[in-house]
Write an enzyme that holds these catalytic residues in place. Structure first.
Site, PDB file in Angstrom:
ATOM      1  N   HIS A 147      13.995 -10.508  37.444  1.00 15.10           N
ATOM      2  CA  HIS A 147      14.653  -9.204  37.316  1.00 15.10           C
ATOM      3  C   HIS A 147      13.645  -8.085  37.077  1.00 15.10           C
ATOM      4  CE1 HIS A 147      14.462  -8.772  32.840  1.00 15.10           C
ATOM      5  NE2 HIS A 147      14.536 -10.085  32.840  1.00 15.10           N
ATOM      6  N   GLU A 167      19.825  -7.759  34.676  1.00 14.88           N
ATOM      7  CA  GLU A 167      19.761  -8.992  33.900  1.00 14.88           C
ATOM      8  C   GLU A 167      19.858  -8.737  32.405  1.00 14.88           C
ATOM      9  OE1 GLU A 167      18.025 -12.320  31.606  1.00 14.88           O
ATOM     10  OE2 GLU A 167      17.347 -10.236  31.704  1.00 14.88           O
ATOM     11  N   GLU A 168      19.238  -7.666  31.923  1.00 19.67           N
ATOM     12  CA  GLU A 168      19.181  -7.443  30.485  1.00 19.67           C
ATOM     13  C   GLU A 168      20.554  -7.186  29.858  1.00 19.67           C
ATOM     14  OE1 GLU A 168      16.822  -8.111  28.677  1.00 19.67           O
ATOM     15  OE2 GLU A 168      14.980  -7.979  29.846  1.00 19.67           O
ATOM     16  N   ASP A 205      11.752 -16.437  34.479  1.00 19.83           N
ATOM     17  CA  ASP A 205      11.848 -15.492  33.371  1.00 19.83           C
ATOM     18  C   ASP A 205      10.881 -15.934  32.285  1.00 19.83           C
ATOM     19  OD1 ASP A 205      12.777 -13.384  31.805  1.00 19.83           O
ATOM     20  OD2 ASP A 205      14.887 -13.803  32.220  1.00 19.83           O
ATOM     21  N   HIS A 231      10.578  -9.016  23.961  1.00 19.19           N
ATOM     22  CA  HIS A 231      11.271  -7.729  23.833  1.00 19.19           C
ATOM     23  C   HIS A 231      10.512  -6.723  22.977  1.00 19.19           C
ATOM     24  CE1 HIS A 231      15.617  -8.595  25.375  1.00 19.19           C
ATOM     25  NE2 HIS A 231      14.677  -9.045  26.194  1.00 19.19           N
ATOM     26  N   ASP A 267       8.478  -9.235  30.508  1.00 18.52           N
ATOM     27  CA  ASP A 267       9.856  -9.627  30.794  1.00 18.52           C
ATOM     28  C   ASP A 267      10.535  -8.494  31.561  1.00 18.52           C
ATOM     29  OD1 ASP A 267      12.488 -10.539  30.725  1.00 18.52           O
ATOM     30  OD2 ASP A 267      12.738 -10.207  28.578  1.00 18.52           O
TER      31      ASP A 267
END
Length: 344
Positions: free
Chosen positions: A68, A220-221, A240, A321, A186
């Protein structure tokens, strides 16, 4: 035959990082990606809501490999009386992971303003006790301060900034001794691995062992990146990040094969096929389980009702994150597993 082109992968990663793409604001990064696919001579289609599906060719039951391109970020919740911005997260961004980060505010009229995420109050020399004892919270004591001479909410609105505008963090990418450090490893690093694989497959004249799509998703998030799939897709592999931690096997220099995430186990048979491919190709891999909050785009496709087998792989990554870190070897091993699984 399919050696990992590290220079190309890192260049692709930087290009993707150069386009702000907080979830929902996909247009710029999609244009960047489509231009890169054009350069590679790879046919693709775009989805109505945002997303790019590259067609790698092959025959038989189709496999969709997904990574993503949407990033976690912030949105303007309201404009404070003093001209600062009260913000809310888009995706899983926490205030302690973005304090004092530089940001870009994107208005709905196409203007871009710079600023920074700050505590309120913001000077330890003035309010040491409060800053030291009170946790940062977007709702009460964290704001975005604009790099503009604004003192009131009216000043801010005069710039064209309003509730609902998107706020992107500066990635701050750097490479040191093989370690990549950046926001948005990510999942833009994994998307760069997919682009590197496309380049190798097209230039090397590889024979794919089945029909293959590479699906670059944009949502995706927030959980709905791949709820629609092309006809004929029977299997899906998400690429991922694999978060590291005290109870994890994942390592920044290895590729992880996911056995389970926070929702449910990955498909036993497909996961075993990836494990066998890794062993056969001598890939440096580990098996791992991710709880309590982790999921991938495979989950969204399964929950949407698609009759698919699903699995996930990815490079070990620290500080998920936040200001994330992985190693070139982790990308290399992810690439090696992917190529081993896709080719005869």
């Amino acid at each position: 035959m399919y050696d990992f082109d590290e220079a190309y992968c890192l260049k692709a990663f930087e290009k993707l990082l150069g386009a702000d793409s907080t979830t929902g604001q996909y247009e710029e990064v999609q244009k960047v990606l489509c231009a890169m696919l054009d350069e590679l001579g790879c046919p693709y289609q775009t989805t109505h809501k945002g997303g790019v599906i590259a067609d790698l060719g092959g025959e038989g039951d189709a496999l969709a490999v997904t990574a993503h391109l949407d990033d976690i970020g912030l949105m303007v919740r309201k404009i404070n009386k003093d001209g600062t911005l009260n913000v809310c997260p888009v995706g899983g961004l926490y205030p302690f992971y973005c304090m004092m980060e530089n940001v870009r505010v994107h208005t709905r009229d196409g203007k871009v303003y710079t600023g920074a995420v700050c505590r309120t109050p913001n000077s330890i020399h003035v309010t040491e006790e409060e800053l030291r004892t009170t946790a940062p919270d977007f709702r009460t004591n964290v704001c975005v301060v604009l790099d503009e001479n604004v003192k009131t909410a009216e000043d801010v609105r005069a710039l064209g900034i309003e509730t609902g505008d998107m706020i992107a963090l500066e990635p701050r990418y750097t490479l040191s001794n093989g370690y990549l450090k950046s926001h948005f490893v990510d999942d833009k690093a994994c998307a760069a691995v997919l682009l590197t694989a496309i380049r190798a497959l097209r230039e090397g004249g590889a024979k794919l062992n089945r029909k293959v799509y590479f699906y670059f998703a944009m949502f995706e998030e927030i959980g709905h990146g791949t709820t629609w799939l092309p006809d004929g897709v029977r299997d899906m592999v998400a690429v991922d990040i694999a978060p590291t931690g005290p109870d994890q096997n994942s390592d920044e220099r290895k590729v992880s094969i996911f056995a389970k995430d926070s929702r449910f186990p990955y498909h036993w048979g497909l996961t075993n096929e990836l494990r066998d491919a890794a062993k056969g190709a001598g890939v440096d891999f580990v098996m791992d389980i991710f709880t309590p909050h982790y999921g991938t785009d495979c989950d969204g496709a399964v929950l949407a009702g698609h009759d698919i087998r699903h699995a996930a792989i990815g490079p070990g990554t620290a500080n998920s994150h936040g200001y994330e870190r992985t190693h070139v070897d982790g990308l290399r091993n992810t690439y090696a597993l992917l190529l081993a699984y896709l080719t005869k």
